[in-house]
Write an enzyme that holds these catalytic residues in place. Structure first.
Site, PDB file in Angstrom:
ATOM      1  N   TYR A   1     -16.625   8.267 -10.233  1.00  0.00           N
ATOM      2  CA  TYR A   1     -16.249   6.904  -9.843  1.00  0.00           C
ATOM      3  C   TYR A   1     -16.856   5.875 -10.804  1.00  0.00           C
ATOM      4  O   TYR A   1     -16.174   4.977 -11.299  1.00  0.00           O
ATOM      5  CB  TYR A   1     -16.749   6.677  -8.412  1.00  0.00           C
ATOM      6  CG  TYR A   1     -16.506   5.313  -7.826  1.00  0.00           C
ATOM      7  CD1 TYR A   1     -15.223   4.860  -7.558  1.00  0.00           C
ATOM      8  CD2 TYR A   1     -17.582   4.494  -7.490  1.00  0.00           C
ATOM      9  CE1 TYR A   1     -15.023   3.617  -6.976  1.00  0.00           C
ATOM     10  CE2 TYR A   1     -17.386   3.258  -6.907  1.00  0.00           C
ATOM     11  CZ  TYR A   1     -16.105   2.823  -6.654  1.00  0.00           C
ATOM     12  OH  TYR A   1     -15.909   1.596  -6.075  1.00  0.00           O
TER      13      TYR A   1
ATOM     14  N   ASN B   1       3.225   2.716  -4.454  1.00  0.00           N
ATOM     15  CA  ASN B   1       2.209   3.585  -5.037  1.00  0.00           C
ATOM     16  C   ASN B   1       1.705   2.851  -6.285  1.00  0.00           C
ATOM     17  O   ASN B   1       2.492   2.534  -7.182  1.00  0.00           O
ATOM     18  CB  ASN B   1       2.868   4.926  -5.406  1.00  0.00           C
ATOM     19  CG  ASN B   1       1.903   5.854  -6.117  1.00  0.00           C
ATOM     20  OD1 ASN B   1       0.869   5.435  -6.641  1.00  0.00           O
ATOM     21  ND2 ASN B   1       2.256   7.129  -6.135  1.00  0.00           N
TER      22      ASN B   1
ATOM     23  N   ILE C   1     -19.909  -2.712   0.840  1.00  0.00           N
ATOM     24  CA  ILE C   1     -19.324  -3.788   1.650  1.00  0.00           C
ATOM     25  C   ILE C   1     -19.257  -3.362   3.118  1.00  0.00           C
ATOM     26  O   ILE C   1     -18.731  -2.293   3.434  1.00  0.00           O
ATOM     27  CB  ILE C   1     -17.902  -4.150   1.162  1.00  0.00           C
ATOM     28  CG1 ILE C   1     -17.887  -4.422  -0.356  1.00  0.00           C
ATOM     29  CG2 ILE C   1     -17.350  -5.336   1.944  1.00  0.00           C
ATOM     30  CD1 ILE C   1     -18.569  -5.676  -0.800  1.00  0.00           C
TER      31      ILE C   1
ATOM     32  N   LYS D   1     -15.104   3.220 -13.342  1.00  0.00           N
ATOM     33  CA  LYS D   1     -15.329   1.772 -13.238  1.00  0.00           C
ATOM     34  C   LYS D   1     -15.841   1.186 -14.552  1.00  0.00           C
ATOM     35  O   LYS D   1     -15.424   0.102 -14.952  1.00  0.00           O
ATOM     36  CB  LYS D   1     -16.298   1.469 -12.088  1.00  0.00           C
ATOM     37  CG  LYS D   1     -15.691   1.644 -10.707  1.00  0.00           C
ATOM     38  CD  LYS D   1     -14.546   0.671 -10.458  1.00  0.00           C
ATOM     39  CE  LYS D   1     -13.913   0.835  -9.096  1.00  0.00           C
ATOM     40  NZ  LYS D   1     -12.677   0.046  -8.929  1.00  0.00           N
TER      41      LYS D   1
ATOM     42  N   ASP E   1       0.874  -1.176   0.000  1.00  0.00           N
ATOM     43  CA  ASP E   1       0.000   0.000   0.000  1.00  0.00           C
ATOM     44  C   ASP E   1       0.909   1.223   0.000  1.00  0.00           C
ATOM     45  O   ASP E   1       2.119   1.109   0.205  1.00  0.00           O
ATOM     46  CB  ASP E   1      -0.902  -0.004   1.247  1.00  0.00           C
ATOM     47  CG  ASP E   1      -2.182   0.802   1.033  1.00  0.00           C
ATOM     48  OD1 ASP E   1      -3.262   0.200   0.955  1.00  0.00           O
ATOM     49  OD2 ASP E   1      -2.096   2.049   0.926  1.00  0.00           O
ATOM     50  N   ILE E   2       0.282   2.372  -0.206  1.00  0.00           N
ATOM     51  CA  ILE E   2       1.053   3.609  -0.198  1.00  0.00           C
ATOM     52  C   ILE E   2       1.433   3.986   1.240  1.00  0.00           C
ATOM     53  O   ILE E   2       2.326   4.788   1.482  1.00  0.00           O
ATOM     54  CB  ILE E   2       0.261   4.729  -0.915  1.00  0.00           C
ATOM     55  CG1 ILE E   2       1.162   5.863  -1.343  1.00  0.00           C
ATOM     56  CG2 ILE E   2      -0.927   5.202  -0.073  1.00  0.00           C
ATOM     57  CD1 ILE E   2       0.598   6.688  -2.472  1.00  0.00           C
TER      58      ILE E   2
END
Ligand code: SER
Length: 322
Positions: free
Chosen positions: A143, A53, A173, A147, A35-36
């Site tokens: 978004y 990144n 979720i 997608k 992860d960043i």
């Protein structure tokens, strides 16, 4: 050759639990979290962890070569509400990372890719109830645009270059280990924490806003099941509709009240209402059920029990992500 898995965005809501489950299945040393920024203690110390990144191709290649990675799960993304505030950043992160990973598969660095899509690919002109796999898709959010574009890139790389990329259109979720951040369905996580900690919750969506949702355990099972399915079972290379439960804020509040009778909810809808209103209410996921035997386990009742059992009202160590 055994599978070596790299997760990009492993410190996020889904990434955290996906990594832990994959480590259980494939062995800790075969699942590289990245992860960043660093994630929870458990995530960073239960197996290899690298700072990456997801837009840095050179760094991804370095880690792929270091561990002999065969599969990448690309879980780094900006969610719907944050994306509306930073459209070009959202587009850059959500698209660049995907194209980098698809190219790595095309160039045979890796053999298989997982990339999550979302119910956000649908828009106001899509049928709202039992939304089919294939239908009118005119997303109105940044978004959703990223997608749906991503889904078509996946399909293109599969058809054109034979890339084995697999994808699910996740509903909202719900989890207790790591909180989501910047999404429109986040209320359904926050409500449990506030119910436990303060006994009341102010919801940013209207009481009758019905959205498709899923408990984290089901989402993780679906993801791993899809990735382990025989290649000839995967008939959809854009992204599979995936459903479990659908409820409104007032229905989830009623369920919580069965455990915390004094719990109260009030409503103060904000800009996220418009996003929610453009999304489906119930998803038709029969393709997933037919092609690779998808079946969910948790309903609103069992999920609520599980959430309230696991959220501690004090000393909560849950990591809040962007
Ligand atoms: N949970 C996501 C969001 O609300 C939808 O994929 O942005």
């Amino acid at each position: 050759m055994s599978d070596k898995i790299l997760i990009l965005g492993a410190s996020g809501q889904i990434g955290t639990e996906l990594t832990l489950k994959l480590r259980e299945v494939y062995g800790n040393e075969n699942v590289i979290a990245s992860d960043i920024r660093e994630g929870s203690e458990e995530l960073v110390h239960s197996g290899p962890f690298e700072i990456i990144n997801a837009m840095d191709r050179g760094r991804i290649v370095e880690v792929v070569e270091k561990y002999g990675v065969t599969q990448i799960y690309l879980m780094a993304a900006m969610l719907s509400a944050t994306s509306e505030k930073m459209p070009s950043k959202a587009w850059d992160l959500n698209m660049q990372s995907l194209l980098i990973v698809l190219d790595l598969a095309k160039e045979k660095y890796i053999q298989r890719v997982y990339w999550p899509s979302s119910i956000a690919v649908f828009g106001a002109t899509s049928p709202k109830v039992d939304t089919p796999q294939q239908t009118i898709m005119e997303p109105s959010t940044v978004y959703g645009i990223s997608k749906i574009a991503g889904e078509h890139w996946c399909n293109y790389y599969h058809n054109k270059y034979g890339v084995d990329v697999r994808s699910l259109r996740y509903p909202g979720i719900i989890s207790w280990k790591t909180k989501p951040g910047g999404g429109t369905t986040d209320y359904a996580v926050d409500i449990y924490f506030k119910a436990k900690e303060e006994g009341n919750y102010t919801c940013f969506l209207k009481e009758d806003t019905r959205l498709p949702m899923m408990f984290m355990e089901d989402a993780i099972d679906a993801t791993i099941q899809l990735m382990q399915a025989e290649e000839d079972k995967i008939k959809v290379r854009t992204s599979y509709n995936l459903g479990a439960i659908s409820f409104t804020p007032s229905e989830i509040a009623e369920e919580i009240k069965k455990h915390i009778p004094d719990f109260t909810i009030s409503y103060a809808p904000d800009f996220r209402q418009e996003i929610a209103d453009s999304w489906p209410q119930i998803i038709d996921d029969s393709n997933a059920r037919l092609d690779w035997n998808w079946n969910h386990s948790f309903d609103l009742k069992t999920m609520t029990k599980e959430m309230l059992k696991n959220i501690q009202s004090e000393n909560n160590e849950v990591v809040k992500v962007l």
